[in-house]
Design an enzyme around this catalytic site. Sequence first.
Site, mmCIF file in Angstrom:
data_model
loop_
_atom_site.group_PDB
_atom_site.id
_atom_site.type_symbol
_atom_site.label_atom_id
_atom_site.label_comp_id
_atom_site.label_asym_id
_atom_site.label_seq_id
_atom_site.Cartn_x
_atom_site.Cartn_y
_atom_site.Cartn_z
ATOM 1 N N ASP A 136 -7.561 -6.329 9.957
ATOM 2 C CA ASP A 136 -7.495 -6.113 8.782
ATOM 3 C C ASP A 136 -5.887 -5.691 8.150
ATOM 4 O O ASP A 136 -5.973 -4.559 8.180
ATOM 5 C CB ASP A 136 -8.376 -5.061 8.542
ATOM 6 C CG ASP A 136 -8.527 -4.873 6.668
ATOM 7 O OD1 ASP A 136 -8.062 -5.529 5.935
ATOM 8 O OD2 ASP A 136 -9.404 -3.773 6.489
ATOM 9 N N TRP A 137 -5.309 -6.385 7.791
ATOM 10 C CA TRP A 137 -3.865 -6.196 7.307
ATOM 11 C C TRP A 137 -3.658 -6.630 6.025
ATOM 12 O O TRP A 137 -3.608 -7.970 5.727
ATOM 13 C CB TRP A 137 -2.918 -6.983 8.362
ATOM 14 C CG TRP A 137 -2.544 -6.441 9.521
ATOM 15 C CD1 TRP A 137 -3.144 -5.330 10.158
ATOM 16 C CD2 TRP A 137 -1.658 -7.014 10.561
ATOM 17 N NE1 TRP A 137 -2.693 -5.226 11.478
ATOM 18 C CE2 TRP A 137 -1.859 -6.381 11.757
ATOM 19 C CE3 TRP A 137 -0.815 -8.200 10.552
ATOM 20 C CZ2 TRP A 137 -1.056 -6.642 13.043
ATOM 21 C CZ3 TRP A 137 -0.196 -8.325 11.886
ATOM 22 C CH2 TRP A 137 -0.445 -7.570 12.857
ATOM 23 N N GLU A 138 -3.658 -5.621 5.039
ATOM 24 C CA GLU A 138 -3.861 -6.066 3.372
ATOM 25 C C GLU A 138 -2.516 -5.686 2.748
ATOM 26 O O GLU A 138 -2.516 -6.054 1.359
ATOM 27 C CB GLU A 138 -5.004 -5.582 2.992
ATOM 28 C CG GLU A 138 -6.483 -5.937 3.722
ATOM 29 C CD GLU A 138 -7.541 -5.247 2.810
ATOM 30 O OE1 GLU A 138 -7.535 -5.073 1.551
ATOM 31 O OE2 GLU A 138 -8.301 -4.507 3.596
ATOM 32 N N ASP A 139 -1.611 -5.202 3.459
ATOM 33 C CA ASP A 139 -0.778 -4.572 2.595
ATOM 34 C C ASP A 139 0.340 -5.950 2.146
ATOM 35 O O ASP A 139 0.877 -5.488 0.973
ATOM 36 C CB ASP A 139 0.162 -3.630 3.289
ATOM 37 C CG ASP A 139 -0.661 -2.410 3.822
ATOM 38 O OD1 ASP A 139 -0.395 -1.479 3.022
ATOM 39 O OD2 ASP A 139 -1.324 -2.403 4.719
ATOM 40 N N LYS A 151 2.347 -5.456 -4.429
ATOM 41 C CA LYS A 151 2.988 -5.787 -3.234
ATOM 42 C C LYS A 151 4.337 -6.491 -3.408
ATOM 43 O O LYS A 151 4.955 -7.047 -2.567
ATOM 44 C CB LYS A 151 2.077 -7.103 -2.825
ATOM 45 C CG LYS A 151 0.676 -6.608 -2.284
ATOM 46 C CD LYS A 151 -0.262 -7.578 -1.756
ATOM 47 C CE LYS A 151 -1.561 -7.218 -1.524
ATOM 48 N NZ LYS A 151 -2.050 -5.824 -0.959
#
Length: 473
Positions: A136-139, A151
């Site tokens: 879970d890498w959402e940045d 972003k």
Amino acid sequence: MWTGLGPAVTLALVLVVAWATELKPTAPPIFTGRPFVVAWDVPTQDCGPRHKMPLDPKDMKAFDVQASPNEGFVNQNITIFYRDRLGMYPHFNSVGRSVHGGVPQNGSLWVHLEMLKGHVEHYIRTQEPAGLAVIDWEDWRPVWVRNWQDKDVYRRLSRHLVAIRHPDWPPERVAKEAQYEFEFAARQFMLETLRFVKAFRPRHLWGFYLFPDCYNHDYVQNWETYTGRCPDVEVSRNDQLAWLWAESTALFPSVYLEETLASSTHGRNFVSFRVQEALRVADVHHANHALPVYVFTRPTYSRGLTGLSEMDLISTIGESAALGAAGVILWGDAGFTTSNETCRRLKDYLTRSLVPYVVNVSWAAQYCSWAQCHGHGRCVRRDPNAHTFLHLSASSFRLVPSHAPDEPRLRPEGELSWADRNHLQMHFRCQCYLGWGGEQCQWDRRRAAGGASGAWAGSHLTGLLAVAVLAFT
């Protein structure tokens, strides 16, 4: 003679076309072996000891998998690796401070990979059993243009790093180089991470949460004209991520519903096209098989604890099952279990609405697999946009209490009627598991693997032609 062969040739051609349009096989189900898995990944273990409101254990047995996203839980069937649990993921934190370099091209891939073994080993301590592993890498997003709004900091810093090295470059050249450096480094971080974790825990299915996305959230601005369809440009951008799909072993899209979409056709369309896009990506980027798709959803609407309506259970869980997803993961955070009252509300919702629907859909998918696919595949809606679902027929089945201590609270009683089978045949087709083939997954390709696969396919088609000739001469 030739007139006698006419119908035979026609039939043979029909059979050949049917064979050619067979869906690509996919990975067999894990956990319980069911064609459609429903997993519970909510930290409800706190409801009993902390709030004196434990959930009914027989209700919880309706789920194929139970897990918790909380930090202290390890070696679970579903493991979510948040950004602080896997290596040294470059990002900006909530106060805008750079962590591990901020942008991927400023991070250390080597140090990141060095740390992966220890982190994976901590959360997945054994090779067995098989499970789902979600990164879970959402940045930031690996496609440059998708880093909009908050972003955009990743694009700004990328341009700044290039401008420092090349103060004489015009802005257009700086921007082009910044995009190249960012996308290349993002790709390396994601690819090398996947390659390492897959080699270290090969029995798990690995992929990134929210991939693929289709960015169909324009219902707020365009409610009257909203269709739910993924914009063409976003479909094209998903295809730019072919490198990611090729390395993934499962896909994990998300269909969290805002309360704005509650009990509306817009809500169903929002979910349907997101799942359809994930299934498209799963199919087109592998030559000989399709990736399994596990859909993240919530038992409640986003940003609240209101349980999904019956219509929205159908629009999320039911739609995912009918389209051919391998399963859904019902996710929730600590907000679900903050007090005795939140636990009571969740417990009541499970007993009253969620569990009966989960039992219905899970068993309907199982019965369809048995009846249509010999238990060697899952049922997939023939027309993705049709309003047909994998539900137990009320005229043939009823849910009755189960008194066995190791069984769920409810179980189906009944059997498929001729009308039920006809309905399934008309509206659903089979997607076979790897190793099986044929319109009803009746052919064991593993047994036929003694010869070349091409020779097997040829002999099968020859057999079809022979049967057709015998039938019409």
